[in-house]
Design an enzyme around this catalytic site. Structure first.
Site, short mmCIF file in Angstrom:
data_model
loop_
_atom_site.label_atom_id
_atom_site.label_comp_id
_atom_site.label_asym_id
_atom_site.label_seq_id
_atom_site.Cartn_x
_atom_site.Cartn_y
_atom_site.Cartn_z
N LYS A 76 -10.76 -0.45 10.33
CA LYS A 76 -11.01 -1.57 9.41
C LYS A 76 -11.45 -2.80 10.19
O LYS A 76 -11.60 -3.88 9.63
CB LYS A 76 -9.75 -1.89 8.61
CG LYS A 76 -9.30 -0.74 7.70
CD LYS A 76 -8.07 -1.15 6.92
CE LYS A 76 -7.38 0.03 6.26
NZ LYS A 76 -8.13 0.63 5.17
N HIS B 43 0.88 -1.18 0.00
CA HIS B 43 0.00 0.00 0.00
C HIS B 43 0.92 1.23 0.00
O HIS B 43 2.03 1.17 0.56
CB HIS B 43 -0.83 -0.05 1.28
CG HIS B 43 -1.93 0.96 1.38
ND1 HIS B 43 -1.69 2.26 1.70
CD2 HIS B 43 -3.25 0.84 1.20
CE1 HIS B 43 -2.85 2.92 1.74
NE2 HIS B 43 -3.81 2.08 1.43
N ASP C 169 2.77 -4.71 8.25
CA ASP C 169 1.58 -3.88 8.05
C ASP C 169 0.38 -4.82 8.16
O ASP C 169 0.07 -5.57 7.24
CB ASP C 169 1.68 -3.23 6.67
CG ASP C 169 0.37 -2.58 6.24
OD1 ASP C 169 -0.62 -2.69 6.97
OD2 ASP C 169 0.36 -1.95 5.15
N CYS D 231 -4.69 2.27 -3.77
CA CYS D 231 -3.44 2.79 -3.16
C CYS D 231 -2.27 1.83 -3.36
O CYS D 231 -1.29 1.86 -2.59
CB CYS D 231 -3.60 3.09 -1.66
SG CYS D 231 -4.79 4.36 -1.33
N GLN E 238 -4.76 -5.25 6.99
CA GLN E 238 -5.77 -6.15 6.45
C GLN E 238 -5.73 -7.53 7.11
O GLN E 238 -6.53 -8.40 6.74
CB GLN E 238 -5.59 -6.31 4.93
CG GLN E 238 -5.75 -5.05 4.14
CD GLN E 238 -7.16 -4.44 4.19
OE1 GLN E 238 -8.11 -5.10 4.58
NE2 GLN E 238 -7.28 -3.19 3.81
C1 LIG Z 1 -2.59 -3.04 3.53
C2 LIG Z 1 -2.85 -1.64 3.96
N1 LIG Z 1 -1.88 -0.93 4.55
C3 LIG Z 1 -2.07 0.32 4.96
C4 LIG Z 1 -3.27 0.95 4.79
C5 LIG Z 1 -3.44 2.33 5.27
O1 LIG Z 1 -4.40 2.37 6.25
P1 LIG Z 1 -4.89 3.77 6.83
O2 LIG Z 1 -5.40 4.55 5.66
O3 LIG Z 1 -5.94 3.41 7.81
O4 LIG Z 1 -3.70 4.39 7.42
C6 LIG Z 1 -4.32 0.27 4.18
C7 LIG Z 1 -5.61 0.92 3.93
O5 LIG Z 1 -6.41 0.51 3.13
C8 LIG Z 1 -4.11 -1.06 3.76
O6 LIG Z 1 -5.07 -1.77 3.18
#
Ligand SMILES: Cc1ncc(COP(=O)(O)O)c(C=O)c1O
Length: 423
Positions: A241, A139, A215, A382, A218
């Protein structure tokens, strides 16, 4: 007493009550949005990877804060202040237990995963020629902070390419990990729902003297995270989420490492005292939580975790797999549609990301919304870097959660079939 959202099944042979199935109808009553209609039709919410829905237990806990004790934590000694301080402490303990951290001191409240990664990138004191190793499915939140350090500090960024079926390539990883400072990888991808074999990746990284960040944006909403078992050094997830309030997240670090990090946001609530010339920082985790916090949000996180634990990750997985398998099987009947990632739905968590060659998938998403209030996400999610590399314009992404039903999945497939005929 077991939570109201479980079925009870009497096993006549031995008189044992088994409550291993969730009652989706009762669960739906907890989610206000799922009881609303647009144009006299229910809403089918298939966008939980972006933002999950919130149960009324979370909303009510937040409202209670605003109505009953809207004060600050850690500052005022009056009884409302005391109450907030204790609630924040309690939620820190709940979260620590949720991910099996050693202590609540390893839990830092942040706004989201993005903020946690920025905290790490700006606090780890990277030097020129330090190396960051990521996957090719990051992401932007786990890509841009490292690209910024490439430009600012001259660090190096290496990428492990996934195999063609989306699985992790250990051969290439073993070659690349040598001399790496930080392995920073997406645990479950928001692009294709696939999960990397984190425990083995972390073991290899540690054998090579590298630190590891996961990270878990998900993964934490869908599977049990055990930071001790993984032996991960740093981890982050976004509570919005996983049923929690919007704009809330968690940064975890092993305490010994957290102590060594220099906070990049400083000010009120991060110091024990100050003079005109100097100050003494508080210990972690407080030194990372500058200024007044989102107390209602933190209190909501506690309720979200309690709700998830009552449902149970086995039940969550079972429901997602049932729906994902059905949708995958039906989409595979349509030759125009290509699903991103593994052909095996069991490897894709609650995500089905698909595209049709030379078609703008935003159009498909809009049609689904128009036809039957089906809310999915379309675009590059993203993960622009992956789409640009593969020269794929965009995809439509269905992301499921345990509150979705088979009827909703059937409706989605019936609409997709109609759309394909129109196209
Ligand atoms: C795999 C992953 N990492 C990071 C993020 C970033 O999350 P946030 O926008 O809540 O910071 C997301 C958001 O969709 C994501 O799916």
């Amino acid at each position: 007493m077991a939570p109201s959202y479980f079925y009870f099944e009497n096993n006549n042979d031995c008189d044992i009550i088994v409550y291993n199935m969730i009652d989706i109808k009762k669960i739906k009553n907890d989610f206000p949005l799922l009881n609303k209609q647009i144009n006299s039709k229910p809403i089918i919410y298939f966008d939980s990877a972006c933002m999950s829905l919130k149960p009324r237990q979370v909303i009510e806990a937040m409202n209670e804060y605003y109505y009953e004790y809207p004060a600050c934590a850690g500052r005022s000694s009056h009884r409302l202040g005391e109450l907030v301080t204790n609630k924040v402490k309690e939620v820190r303990q709940i979260v620590a237990k949720f991910i099996n951290a050693n202590s609540e001191k390893e839990i830092v409240f942040v706004r989201n995963t993005t903020e946690a990664i920025n905290l790490l990138a700006n606090s780890l004191n990277f030097k020129e020629n330090d190396i960051i190793l990521t996957t090719d499915k990051e992401h932007n939140s786990n890509l841009i902070p490292w690209q910024a350090l490439v430009n600012k500090k001259g660090i190096k960024h290496l990428i492990v390419k996934s195999r063609d079926d989306g699985t992790f390539d250990f051969e290439s990883y073993r070659k690349l990990v040598k001399g790496v400072t930080l392995v920073s990888m997406v645990h479950t991808s928001n692009l294709d729902g696939m999960t990397i074999p984190a425990k083995e990746i972390i073991k290899i990284a540690h054998e090579n003297g590298s630190l590891v960040f996961l990270d878990a944006a998900q993964s934490a909403p869908h599977k049990k995270i055990d930071v001790k078992d993984l032996d991960v050094d740093f981890l982050a997830f976004s509570c919005h989420k996983m049923l929690g309030p919007t704009g809330t997240g968690i940064f975890y670090a092993k305490y010994g490492l957290l102590e060594k990090l220099d906070p990049f946001l400083v000010g009120g609530d991060t110091v024990e005292y100050s003079t005109y010339e100097s100050h003494k920082m508080l210990e972690a985790p407080e030194k990372f939580e500058a200024g007044l916090q989102n107390y209602a949000g933190i209190i909501g996180i506690g309720e979200a975790v309690k709700y998830l634990e009552a449902i149970g990750f086995d039940n969550i997985k079972e429901q997602e797999l049932k729906l994902n398998s059905f949708i995958t099987e039906e989409l595979n009947k349509l030759s125009k549609i290509k699903i991103i990632g593994s052909a095996d739905s069991a490897l894709r968590s609650g995500i089905i990301s698909f595209y049709i060659k030379e078609t703008d998938m935003h159009q498909i998403a809009l049609m689904l919304d128009e036809m039957s209030n089906i809310m999915i996400r379309s675009g590059q999610h993203c993960v622009h870097s992956w789409f640009n590399d593969k020269k794929i314009k965009n995809s439509a992404r269905v992301s499921l959660y345990f509150y979705n039903t088979m009827e909703e999945a059937e409706k989605f497939i019936s609409c997709i079939n109609k759309i394909i005929k129109i196209l």
